[in-house]
Design a protein around this motif. Structure first.
Motif, PDB file in Angstrom:
ATOM      1  N   HIS A 122      21.745  82.249  41.321  1.00 25.98           N
ATOM      2  CA  HIS A 122      23.070  81.718  41.656  1.00 25.98           C
ATOM      3  C   HIS A 122      23.068  81.085  43.045  1.00 25.98           C
ATOM      4  N   VAL A 123      22.371  81.712  43.981  1.00 22.85           N
ATOM      5  CA  VAL A 123      22.246  81.122  45.317  1.00 22.85           C
ATOM      6  C   VAL A 123      21.586  79.749  45.213  1.00 22.85           C
ATOM      7  N   ALA A 124      20.520  79.650  44.408  1.00 20.79           N
ATOM      8  CA  ALA A 124      19.819  78.374  44.238  1.00 20.79           C
ATOM      9  C   ALA A 124      20.743  77.318  43.633  1.00 20.79           C
ATOM     10  N   ALA A 125      21.566  77.720  42.667  1.00 23.86           N
ATOM     11  CA  ALA A 125      22.492  76.767  42.043  1.00 23.86           C
ATOM     12  C   ALA A 125      23.521  76.262  43.047  1.00 23.86           C
ATOM     13  N   LEU A 126      24.064  77.153  43.868  1.00 21.92           N
ATOM     14  CA  LEU A 126      25.032  76.737  44.884  1.00 21.92           C
ATOM     15  C   LEU A 126      24.380  75.821  45.920  1.00 21.92           C
ATOM     16  N   ALA A 127      23.147  76.151  46.293  1.00 22.43           N
ATOM     17  CA  ALA A 127      22.449  75.327  47.279  1.00 22.43           C
ATOM     18  C   ALA A 127      22.199  73.928  46.723  1.00 22.43           C
ATOM     19  N   THR A 128      21.821  73.849  45.456  1.00 22.16           N
ATOM     20  CA  THR A 128      21.590  72.550  44.822  1.00 22.16           C
ATOM     21  C   THR A 128      22.869  71.729  44.799  1.00 22.16           C
ATOM     22  N   GLU A 129      23.980  72.393  44.469  1.00 21.46           N
ATOM     23  CA  GLU A 129      25.279  71.699  44.472  1.00 21.46           C
ATOM     24  C   GLU A 129      25.597  71.134  45.856  1.00 21.46           C
ATOM     25  N   SER A 130      25.230  71.878  46.889  1.00 19.19           N
ATOM     26  CA  SER A 130      25.533  71.469  48.262  1.00 19.19           C
ATOM     27  C   SER A 130      24.474  70.546  48.852  1.00 19.19           C
ATOM     28  N   GLY A 131      23.411  70.285  48.098  1.00 16.94           N
ATOM     29  CA  GLY A 131      22.342  69.429  48.602  1.00 16.94           C
ATOM     30  C   GLY A 131      21.502  70.081  49.678  1.00 16.94           C
ATOM     31  N   VAL A 132      21.397  71.411  49.635  1.00 15.37           N
ATOM     32  CA  VAL A 132      20.658  72.155  50.647  1.00 15.37           C
ATOM     33  C   VAL A 132      19.358  72.683  50.036  1.00 15.37           C
ATOM     34  N   PRO A 133      18.213  72.422  50.650  1.00 15.30           N
ATOM     35  CA  PRO A 133      16.955  72.978  50.136  1.00 15.30           C
ATOM     36  C   PRO A 133      16.991  74.503  50.141  1.00 15.30           C
ATOM     37  N   VAL A 134      16.378  75.124  49.132  1.00 15.98           N
ATOM     38  CA  VAL A 134      16.400  76.569  49.012  1.00 15.98           C
ATOM     39  C   VAL A 134      14.982  77.080  48.816  1.00 15.98           C
ATOM     40  N   ALA A 135      14.669  78.204  49.466  1.00 18.85           N
ATOM     41  CA  ALA A 135      13.355  78.829  49.342  1.00 18.85           C
ATOM     42  C   ALA A 135      13.532  80.253  48.832  1.00 18.85           C
ATOM     43  N   LEU A 136      12.470  80.784  48.241  1.00 16.17           N
ATOM     44  CA  LEU A 136      12.504  82.109  47.629  1.00 16.17           C
ATOM     45  C   LEU A 136      11.429  83.011  48.221  1.00 16.17           C
ATOM     46  N   ALA A 137      11.832  84.212  48.613  1.00 13.02           N
ATOM     47  CA  ALA A 137      10.894  85.274  48.971  1.00 13.02           C
ATOM     48  C   ALA A 137      11.145  86.431  48.017  1.00 13.02           C
ATOM     49  N   ALA A 138      10.126  86.870  47.296  1.00 17.38           N
ATOM     50  CA  ALA A 138      10.294  87.937  46.318  1.00 17.38           C
ATOM     51  C   ALA A 138       9.174  88.951  46.440  1.00 17.38           C
ATOM     52  N   GLY A 139       9.467  90.177  46.049  1.00 17.48           N
ATOM     53  CA  GLY A 139       8.438  91.188  46.064  1.00 17.48           C
ATOM     54  C   GLY A 139       7.265  90.776  45.199  1.00 17.48           C
TER      55      GLY A 139
END
Length: 373
Positions: free
Chosen positions: A310-327
């Motif tokens: 959901h964070v990635a979807a909101l970031a895409t809507e806002s035109g903001v690059p998004v990165a992921l850190a996961a275990g």
């Protein structure tokens, strides 16, 4: 593009059983800041209704207060817990209480143990009662990470309902009580607060059947193959006694706790979207140059209602690059929405090492992402 970032938003979920959302956000931000000290750091930890929901609100809402309470844990023992009091708003003049099932009746409280027949949701109900007794105008309830599959009868009992067997005796706590359940008396049930009850969940499963609470989630809580149909039958008996539709999406959440809350009159909503809205993530993204999200295991199911997606979807809507850190990032996971990804397991060399020092490896992940972006 991202190299010129002046505002970095950190919006991870909790890394279940390892580190909470707020601590994860702080660790990622510390690593990022070690590489880019001039950037403006904005912490917006998120959650989907499970573990870390209280932390997310506490970190993002100015004036939020933790209120201590002692409840009956899922193993029947006294457990120190808390609920969160949010300041008054036009919609909730006497404040909003956020209560989390994970920290009152959750699986994490049992450690490595599983109590499939005896764990219950009484503690969650007791924390809700404490919030209601304080006079709040509205409740927000996170119902992920349940230790039980008892349809929320412990929760409703704490709120004043009575569940009895054919001899009019109270049924046993937990799923065991479903086997002898004959009647439900809701006459003494506490009324909802004036502003209502909002329930945050990350699943849409119904209460019963092959996609229901017992079949899908029961094994995680210790139910064996032969136990599942018995518990499903008990939940079906409960469904016939309470005024709610067992097929409602989310009724099967938290071992059927979603169904019990529907019967109380609560409203179920997708947890990740609602938490993001309530903590002001969209507003933070409007000023952001980059956003970093994450969770413990990013897998093939993460795109279906989990917080990082959901964070990635909101970031895409806002035109903001998004990165992921996961275990860990599994092979079946789709990471196409992310400008960069990093696995703590890869950084630490093993899952065990990553779980042993999550803050250390999250700091390292933040630094890696700052350099790679």
């Amino acid at each position: 593009m991202v190299a010129e970032a002046r505002s970095a938003v950190f919006a991870p979920d909790s890394f279940k059983g390892s580190i909470g959302a707020a601590a994860a956000a702080a660790a990622l931000a510390a690593g990022w800041g070690s590489v880019r000290p001039a950037d403006l750091i904005v912490l917006r930890p998120v959650a989907d209704g499970g573990e870390g929901t209280l932390d997310a609100f506490a970190a993002a809402v100015p004036g939020a207060q933790r209120m201590s309470v002692v409840v009956r844990g899922p193993d029947g023992r006294a457990t120190d817990a808390s609920w969160l009091l949010l300041p008054s708003t036009p919609e909730a003049s006497l404040g909003t209480a956020v209560v989390e099932l994970a920290s009152t009746s959750g699986m994490e409280l049992l450690g490595d143990r599983r109590l499939p027949w005896d764990a219950d949701t009484t503690g969650f109900g007791q924390a809700i009662v404490a919030a209601l007794d304080s006079g709040v105008s509205r409740l927000v309830l996170g119902i992920g990470s349940s230790a039980s599959t008892e349809g929320g009868i412990g929760l409703l009992t704490a709120l004043g309902a009575r569940f009895t067997d054919a001899a009019a005796n109270p049924v046993a706590p937990g799923a065991r009580g479903l086997l002898s359940l004959a009647d439900a008396d809701l006459e003494g049930l506490r009324p909802l607060p004036p502003g209502g009850v909002l329930v945050l969940s990350d699943v849409t499963n119904p209460l019963l059947g092959l996609a229901g609470a017992a079949a899908v989630f029961g094994p995680q809580k210790g139910l064996g193959r032969d136990d599942v149909p018995r518990v499903d039958d008990g939940l079906s008996r409960l469904a016939g006694l309470l005024p709610a539709d067992p097929q409602t999406p989310g009724a099967g959440a938290a071992g059927g706790t979603g169904f019990a809350l529907l019967a109380w009159g609560a409203r179920l909503v997708p947890g990740a979207a609602e938490v993001a809205e309530l903590v002001g993530l969209r507003d933070a993204l409007a000023e952001a140059s980059v956003v970093i999200t994450g969770e413990g295991s990013y897998d093939g199911q993460s795109a279906a209602g989990k917080a990082p997606a959901h964070v990635a979807a909101l970031a895409t809507e806002s035109g903001v690059p998004v990165a992921l850190a996961a275990g860990r990032i599994t092979e079946d996971a789709s990471t196409s929405a992310f400008a960069a990804t990093v696995s703590l397991t890869d950084l630490a060399g093993s899952t065990t090492a990553a779980l042993h020092e999550p803050a250390r490896w999250l700091r390292e992940a933040g630094a890696v992402l700052a350099r790679s972006l």
